[in-house]
Write a protein that holds these residues in place. Structure first.
Motif, short mmCIF file in Angstrom:
data_model
loop_
_atom_site.label_atom_id
_atom_site.label_comp_id
_atom_site.label_asym_id
_atom_site.label_seq_id
_atom_site.Cartn_x
_atom_site.Cartn_y
_atom_site.Cartn_z
N GLY A 36 0.81 -1.21 0.00
CA GLY A 36 0.00 0.00 0.00
C GLY A 36 0.85 1.26 0.00
O GLY A 36 2.03 1.25 0.37
N THR A 37 0.24 2.31 -0.47
CA THR A 37 0.88 3.62 -0.39
C THR A 37 -0.14 4.61 0.17
O THR A 37 -1.34 4.45 -0.04
N ALA A 38 0.36 5.62 0.85
CA ALA A 38 -0.53 6.66 1.36
C ALA A 38 0.17 7.99 1.22
O ALA A 38 1.38 8.08 1.39
N PHE A 39 -0.60 9.00 0.89
CA PHE A 39 0.01 10.32 0.72
C PHE A 39 -1.01 11.42 0.92
O PHE A 39 -2.21 11.23 0.71
N PRO A 40 -0.52 12.57 1.36
CA PRO A 40 -1.42 13.70 1.61
C PRO A 40 -1.79 14.37 0.30
O PRO A 40 -1.11 14.20 -0.72
N PHE A 79 -1.23 17.35 -1.62
CA PHE A 79 -0.03 18.17 -1.46
C PHE A 79 -0.39 19.64 -1.44
O PHE A 79 -0.34 20.33 -2.45
N MET A 138 2.26 0.63 -8.45
CA MET A 138 3.20 1.28 -9.37
C MET A 138 2.89 2.75 -9.57
O MET A 138 3.77 3.57 -9.72
N THR A 139 1.61 3.07 -9.65
CA THR A 139 1.29 4.45 -9.98
C THR A 139 1.56 5.37 -8.80
O THR A 139 1.43 4.97 -7.64
N ARG A 140 1.98 6.56 -9.12
CA ARG A 140 2.30 7.55 -8.10
C ARG A 140 1.44 8.79 -8.28
O ARG A 140 1.69 9.82 -7.69
N SER A 141 0.48 8.71 -9.16
CA SER A 141 -0.27 9.92 -9.47
C SER A 141 -1.37 10.11 -8.44
O SER A 141 -1.62 9.27 -7.59
N MET A 142 -2.00 11.25 -8.50
CA MET A 142 -3.14 11.55 -7.66
C MET A 142 -4.21 10.49 -7.84
O MET A 142 -4.37 9.95 -8.94
N ARG A 190 -7.64 9.89 -8.74
CA ARG A 190 -8.68 10.70 -9.38
C ARG A 190 -10.06 10.07 -9.18
O ARG A 190 -11.05 10.76 -9.05
#
Ligand SMILES: Cc1ncc(C[n+]2csc(CCOP(=O)(O)OP(=O)(O)O)c2C)c(N)n1
Ligand SMILES: Cc1ncc(C[n+]2csc(CCOP(=O)(O)OP(=O)(O)O)c2C)c(N)n1
Ligand code: SF4
Ligand code: SF4
Ligand code: SF4
Ligand code: SF4
Lengths: 191, 392, 90, 294, 392, 294, 191, 90
Positions: free
Chosen positions: G40-44, G46, G67-71, G73
């Protein structure tokens, strides 16, 4: 008709000490030649000069535009503003065969190389005129006067150039110095 | 028009004065110092109507002229080497703020060790920032380009800052004959100051707060690139007009010497191009038909113009006076990549020389040229496209 | 390229640039008009310019713009007569 | 001057991006009240960059040049010089945080001061880098927690007012968001003088100091009442204590410093010993400024 | 080996601690700040045996670690965007002083307008300076490369500083699973600090005074380039050894994903390579045989390695997240120039995208890939080798 | 301490690249005499970069890191921290000109001072940028000609000693090349203390000030005797006037300031009015430091 | 066996206000899933958060590496920490058809979209436990508890993760909160 | 790569790094040993370390190294007994 009109390119090196105005001498030489319709460049030896330390400046004179921008490695002409540095610096380094040397000297220096040698007592001239700064006789412009004779640059051009570069009393004293040196410079012949 | 014998640095000072610059701020550094000194002298003697801001660093020098320019006046600074590196943040800033102003860069190598001689690491290191960059070969060009840059940078198609590069000592401190135009000529050439926006009392315009639309912001950045593209035409126009006024037309982005009938080209920028000219005359005497293509503008990079001239040649030597360590010389990179992009296959050799002020003259170029022709004819291409000169 | 060109990094003043900041609030200033002496001190200190005053017979009449009031409570804390009370909105 | 005399035009607009209870917007409102449409603001990176909100709008209604962190006083001097040449009249104000003022931008500030550039520098001092999330600055007081001083800062707050006085500039003043009229008067006085003017505005920040946003003014006032912050003016090396601070020349009238410290989360773990040290430094500071006001 | 979910920035902090760095000095800037904060926390809680110098600017941050490194200890700093620009002079200085040290760069775009999102202008703008530059795709890579950089930069064949780049927010602030090696593993991997010289009390060694021999000085500069060349082997060795120790081998200078049987390649660096991987899987589903070549090392630029892989392909798309305004994207420039130098004619398209933080994902890459294949098959080459994405 | 007690080892070597009569080499000799092999020197760009002469030799016999102009105190702090970690004992000295100290490097200096980094900063003050050919610095005195102030500098010399005292560092001292024993004692004292130490060395330069190289010491002495430069020490905010300057607390014993000015080419065109202004500033300075020494 | 095991990729968006810990919630969600063997990945989002202002955070959960790092959507799941912001922010923006919404709410909210709706009274839980900071109930971790139930993450993994991320009393209170929310969350059905 | 590698920017102390700087001189200090009281003040101030002293019975014996003496004249100007005279060499 002097040397300057005969050759397509003349390379010069001026030797003096930091503070003695070798760069200005080179500049006025070029400026005078330009007034005579020639092209020229002048530049200092690129270093950190300290007052009293031996320094060199360079010039190139030519009929057409001077293209090269590199150091002068093999000068045609060497001008020595201060003969005392000759014991520390080899002023003849790289000088072309049968090259010209113009030295500020009251006497005929002892030179063990085949050169065309000219001398003028520029120190005397400077002292006579009171051209002295902090104990140092200002000989640089006088040397340009002598050199112009050797190269065949018109004296008037030299005087104009001096008046343009300097002002007031300094200009006039130096004009006189250059004139005197122009007339007093003498060829000594090969050493 | 007066003909004077001037150093490159004094040419800058004259150009600044003739361009009716209002505010100058600069910080001393060898070998730029005599620019500031001369301008100070002009100002203090009442010879030039300029306000000098005698700042405490280069970061502040560019900041101060940026402030003055944003407030609505023509402004100028000058620096070199470490000074340029120290103001690097503001170099980026001013371009993206789209504020026209002009800077002279006396190109000098970077330490340690301390070294005041020329190479082009300092100015080439700014090639990403969005500034126009023009390199001079002669003092005359220094004077002419400085004046022209005001016109070009203030053109509404451009509105970016610009720098003129002149080699340490071999231009900056070398005197040569220069034609200094009359004030009226320059006045007729340079219009009133134009800029995209001006900060004014009482008008709440806000420059630089955070964007909400990142795509719009991306387009702002791209427009810096596009504006450099648009400047190619402006440069050409301006150069022609200056040519008409003064008789000195340089060819716009690039200048050619004996290129038409050449088989091979030297390509390079800056003062050493003079020695390249001499060298190719000799090389031709030796039977090698070389020409010189002088890259006047580093930015915008004149890929298309160069290609026009180089197309069909048997080989090209790109001479760089700096290196993007770990890759190759920056002019080579721009040029070879452009050629690749256009599917043009000409052998190109990148010779990196004259670093740290090491003197290179026409004899060296003759050697380089000869070697290159032999290499190309033997190998059919270049063995190693990047070489240091002199070889160990 | 001139002011107005979207490719220039220029902005103009705008009320509510960050949206209706009243939504940030979890408590709300309520003014007890009976206690209010119209000194204007709350107006002076409100960090967000959301208190408006009107001169009414030598006294300030005070009104809060709740669309933007962030509910900091500064007005309540500086009011000399404690005429402002912060009421929880959670 | 009373509240009634103050202009009501808004220079800080409702719906801006500041945190609730922000001392910087408070201060900016006073700049608007003092100088109004006469001001151009030069703003280096800091909370006020954010407060303006997102392009193409702005929560502040001044002409503003946002500038690189270390550049502001030089940019401002450039603007001032140009405006003078153009004959346009007004006041160029640098509005800079403690970091921009006393750290990265300090050489720039000091340089402009030495040249006596004709600008006003306002240092809005919230005693840390708030915009990047509460890191230590040279103006963070001893003992304060920040995210780069987890066990409290070990060095004392750099004394910027004193340092700027030592620059021999025409005008140095200190101010506080708790005393707006005093600040406004000082701004107006500065605007009437030529040369470099420095005003240091004490600005307690609820986020960074860890107190409830309603207490911004209270905290600022406590700093004065405990003598931790002194309102003064200095002209030509001579100091005058401003009215709000005058009572506290008499040490016995000062509130105990702990009353100020204990109200702030950032001093939660401060030792008694450190409190005594701070008290001593406050006394020393008072004695220095009283010497210089004689 | 512990598996933790960490942000990219915390990976940096862990790596620094595990590498037994002695001195850290850094200045806060979004989005690098949490590196400094985490390290401060580790230090203040006694968790890491590091001395922090809490400087007043980035110029001083790099100066302080430079001083510490010259004096003989392992040192580290971190920055981003304007911070990197502000320390630019010292970036040059430290490389030419040949002092190994490591810096993390959280890549962020450059203002104005102020903008904290990612693009690569900041780090790519340092590519001339002589530093090693490695770009990470994942947080794991951030951690691994930071540790490895100490070993590589301190190798006597290299002795240069190095930076690891991680994209703002999309790595720096994104948590994902990361395997954190045990201290003993790192200890066995990292030798004692090595450096070319150390300044010591009582030993009058002088660093940096003016050279008398300009050719020697030119050679010093050239050796920075050569050392980057030599580092390619070191990088390979170190990457393999790390692979053996941890099971994570990245391929040295570049990493490939489905390159072998590909007709076309995406080439790019940084976090968005993950989306390229996804995109080519889709493109293959659509019948376009793409592969991804991830450029891990920007410096030394791995021209030879890339060419090995790209040779024979039908086309290449180079994705740059920055632009050298007035020319093209920097990875493209390095790569296309290298190909030109080797007389390799493959159509290369340079797509400049994701500027100023504009989000680009696999769908975008799919579009770009599709368009490219169509363009190449129609034109036989590329119409315009440089394109902004999204097209206006 | 007398001349006889001084070590004779040479740290400035004969045949170096300094101008004749250089005050910087003089000062460096005293650093050698005071600290000898205990010192590492960190040297930003300036005349001393040149004085060392050309690689691969050096006219100075210290361990030296030549550093970028604005970086010295940060580099030095890095060295000091590392040496402490390594357990190697010695003194890290920044040897910086007035430009490196008070202009471009001032934020760096101030930052290191605020952090109380364990180094000695010596400002060798020849009152202009000499290395680049005599340009104005913030420490150039009012009225002095330089190549960027052809009609004399219009601003006053920035008061660095006072500014550094306002930083609250453990030790600030002023010195003069005319009083080597005083300087050496101050250096040794500084070396014995922990934290940030600042010593400001007055260093008249024959080239930049336009006087005969033989007069370097005379000129430095005249500065003391006219009261233009005051030798002092400041510890914890308290100033002590050093013995060579003590006589001049009594204004009547000071030589007239013109005696100092007229000896220097750089003041050739100074007006009488300006001289009076300078006199006034000197009096004010004395009154400030006397207040702070009470 | 929950949703997380069924789908190859789940994208989540958390809505809250600055200071409420949406980012931490996303982080713990991922950390817990990783303990269950997922990736999993988690991000604010920005942006420059200000206390009280609406903010968002994102997470992706997957069987293999993300793999994806995009917002994000088009989220599959939306978690609303603070229902009051729903009058200002369209929390359903881009939500996939038949997407899942988990809301902190004492009552059934009025929603005019077809979603799978879950609610839990996290505010009540926080207030009961005294999880309050500067007047704000700390609901973020409770919401993770509720969410984990919806997704099929093991409660033990969540509790481990909380204990790992927090310490002392805060850890224990939040463990209790997460446990309660895990058990109290209830499905409401489409809106 | 280590100390001694010519590609490192490292130097070592060297007497006469700038050559025989005595050549810079246009005047020369001459010491009148009769007047000299051996106080060592000239040694203390000589900026170039070219005056060497030797302890001879509690007095300094002073010697100038003319190879490097730049002729600044500082020694002469500080000598309390005027034992040093600067003699022109032009
Ligand atoms: C050269 C550079 N370094 C770092 C930053 C990051 N930065 C932006 S604002 C800031 C802190 C500002 O602190 P302060 O000046 O005290 O203002 P405040 O945010 O507290 O208002 C920092 C470190 C930057 N923008 N530029
Ligand atoms: C960033 C940068 N700007 C400018 C310079 C050029 N520079 C070198 S030394 C110097 C002046 C030094 O003056 P000062 O510090 O007073 O020392 P001094 O030469 O008088 O000993 C200058 C401007 C430089 N090396 N680096
Ligand atoms: S609560 Fe704060 S924002 Fe709202 S009116 Fe009161 S002071 Fe203004
Ligand atoms: S952090 Fe403090 S100073 Fe910054 S905007 Fe918020 S309240 Fe204002
Ligand atoms: S210019 Fe002055 S300070 Fe510099 S080396 Fe010469 S005498 Fe010394
Ligand atoms: S003249 Fe100068 S260099 Fe020579 S001995 Fe005397 S003081 Fe030393």
């Amino acid at each position: 008709m002097g040397l300057i009109a005969e050759r397509s390119l003349i390379e010069l090196r001026f030797h003096g000490r930091g503070g003695q105005g070798a760069v200005t001498a080179a500049h006025i030489t070029v400026d005078s030649a330009v007034r005579d319709g020639f092209w020229g460049t002048a530049f200092p030896f690129f270093g950190a000069e300290r007052r009293g330390a031996p320094v060199a400046a360079f010039a190139r004179l030519s009929r057409g535009r001077v293209m090269t921008r590199s150091m002068v490695r093999n000068p045609d002409v060497v001008v020595v503003l201060d003969p005392s540095i000759m014991s520390y610096v080899n002023v003849f380094d790289g000088l072309k065969d049968r090259g010209i040397v113009v030295i500020n000297s009251p006497t005929r220096p002892n030179i063990s190389r085949e050169v065309k040698l000219y001398t003028v007592n520029a120190t005397r001239i400077a002292l006579d005129l009171g051209l002295v700064l902090a104990g140092w006789p200002l000989v640089n412009i006088a040397m340009v006067g002598a050199l112009s004779r050797v190269l065949g640059i018109r004296l008037d051009s030299v005087l104009e150039s001096i008046r343009n570069m300097l002002s007031g009393r300094m200009a006039e004293l130096n004009v006189t110095a250059a004139e005197r040196a122009y007339h007093e410079v003498s060829e000594i012949g090969g050493g | 028009m007066v003909k004077l014998t001037l150093t490159g640095n004094h040419c800058v000072a004259y150009a600044v004065k003739l361009s009716r610059v209002k505010v100058v701020s600069a910080y001393p550094i060898t070998p730029q110092t005599t620019i500031v000194e001369k301008l100070s002298e002009m100002v203090d003697s009442g010879d030039a109507d300029i306000k000098m801001i005698r700042v405490e660093s280069e970061h502040s020098a560019l900041s101060a002229v940026y402030g003055a320019a944003t407030a609505g006046v023509r402004a100028f600074t000058a620096t070199s080497s470490h000074g340029l590196l120290y103001m690097h943040e503001m170099v980026w800033w001013t371009a993206q703020a789209r504020v026209p102003l002009v800077m002279a860069v006396v190109t000098r190598t970077i330490g340690p060790p301390w070294n005041i001689w020329t190479d082009h690491h300092d100015i080439m290191g700014q090639r990403d920032t969005g500034w126009l960059i023009v390199m001079a070969e002669t003092n005359q060009e220094v004077l002419d380009e400085t004046i022209k840059l005001f016109r070009i940078t203030e053109d509404p198609r451009v509105f970016l800052p610009g720098m003129v590069g002149l080699d340490a000592f071999i231009l900056s401190h070398t005197v040569e004959p220069v034609e200094v135009p009359e004030q009226e000529v320059v006045d007729s050439f340079l219009p009133e100051r134009r800029q995209p926006y001006t900060i004014r009392f009482g008008d709440p315009l806000i420059m630089g707060n955070i964007p909400s639309d990142l795509l719009l912001n991306a387009k702002m950045r791209w427009d810096v690139h596009e504006a450099l593209g648009r400047s190619t035409q402006v440069i050409d126009e301006v150069d022609r007009e200056w040519g008409k006024l003064t008789g000195r037309y340089y060819g716009g982005l690039v200048e050619c010497y004996r290129c038409e009938d050449a088989d091979f080209l030297f390509i390079g920028a800056g003062a050493w191009v003079g020695d390249m000219r001499l060298a190719i005359d000799k090389l031709r005497d030796m039977g090698y038909r070389f020409g010189v293509l002088k890259v006047r503008y580093i930015r915008p990079f004149p890929g298309a113009r160069i290609l026009e001239i180089a197309r069909g040649k048997k080989g090209v030597v790109v001479l760089d006076r700096s290196i993007s360590a770990g890759s190759a010389g920056p002019i080579f990179l721009d040029l070879a990549a452009y050629f690749q992009g256009k599917n043009v296959t000409i052998p190109i050799k990148n010779v990196v020389a004259g670093l740290a002020g090491f003197d290179v003259n026409y004899e060296d170029f003759v050697k380089i040229g000869e070697r290159f022709v032999n290499e190309v004819s033997e190998v059919g291409w270049v063995e190693n496209h990047l070489e240091f000169y002199p070889l160990r | 390229m001139e002011v107005g060109n979207p490719l220039l990094p220029l902005s103009r003043p705008k009320i509510g640039v960050q949206g209706a900041t009243g939504s940030w609030r979890f408590r709300k200033p309520e003014i007890d008009q009976g206690k209010c002496i119209g000194c204007g001190i709350c107006w002076l200190y409100c960090p967000d310019s959301v208190i408006d005053v009107e001169d009414v017979g030598g006294r300030f009449k005070v009104r809060v713009d709740y669309v933007y009031c962030k509910g900091c409570g500064v007005c309540a804390s500086v009011c000399p007569t404690k005429a402002i009370r912060m009421v929880s909105e959670v | 001057m009373t509240i009634r005399d103050l202009p009501r035009e808004k220079y800080v607009l409702p719906g801006n991006a500041a945190c609730p209870g922000c001392p910087e917007t408070m201060g900016l409102r006073y700049v608007g009240m003092a100088l109004g449409r006469r001001a151009i603001l030069v703003i280096p990176a800091g909370c006020t960059s954010i407060i303006q909100g997102l392009h193409p709008g702005s929560g502040l209604s001044f002409p503003i040049i946002n500038v690189a962190f270390a550049s502001s006083d030089a940019v401002a001097e450039g603007v001032a010089v140009a405006k003078e040449l153009l004959g346009e009249d007004g006041v160029v104000v640098v509005w800079a945080g403690d970091g921009a003022t006393a750290d990265i931008g300090f050489a720039t500030l000091s340089g402009a001061a030495e040249r006596n550039g004709n600008i006003i520098h306002v240092c809005v001092d919230n005693e840390a880098y708030m915009n990047t999330g509460i890191q230590r600055s040279s103006l963070t007081p001893k003992g304060a927690w920040t995210t780069t001083t987890w066990r409290g800062k070990t060095e004392s707050k750099k004394n910027m007012p004193l340092i700027m006085m030592s620059h021999g500039i025409p005008y140095v003043a200190t101010a506080s968001v708790a005393y707006p009229l005093d600040f406004i008067e000082k701004l107006r006085k500065a605007a009437s003088m030529r040369g470099f003017k420095y005003i240091h505005l004490h600005a307690p920040c609820p986020v960074g100091w860890r107190f409830d946003p309603s207490e911004t003014v209270e905290m600022a006032r406590l700093a004065i009442e405990t003598g931790m912050w002194v309102l003064l003016e200095a002209e030509k090396g001579k100091i005058t204590i401003s009215p709000p601070s005058r009572p506290y020349i008499d040490k016995s009238r000062r509130k105990p410093i702990v009353e100020y410290l204990k109200r702030q989360g950032r001093f939660r773990e401060i030792s008694e010993e450190l409190v005594r040290e701070i008290e001593k430094e406050v006394d020393e500071y008072w004695s220095t400024i009283l010497k210089l006001s004689s």
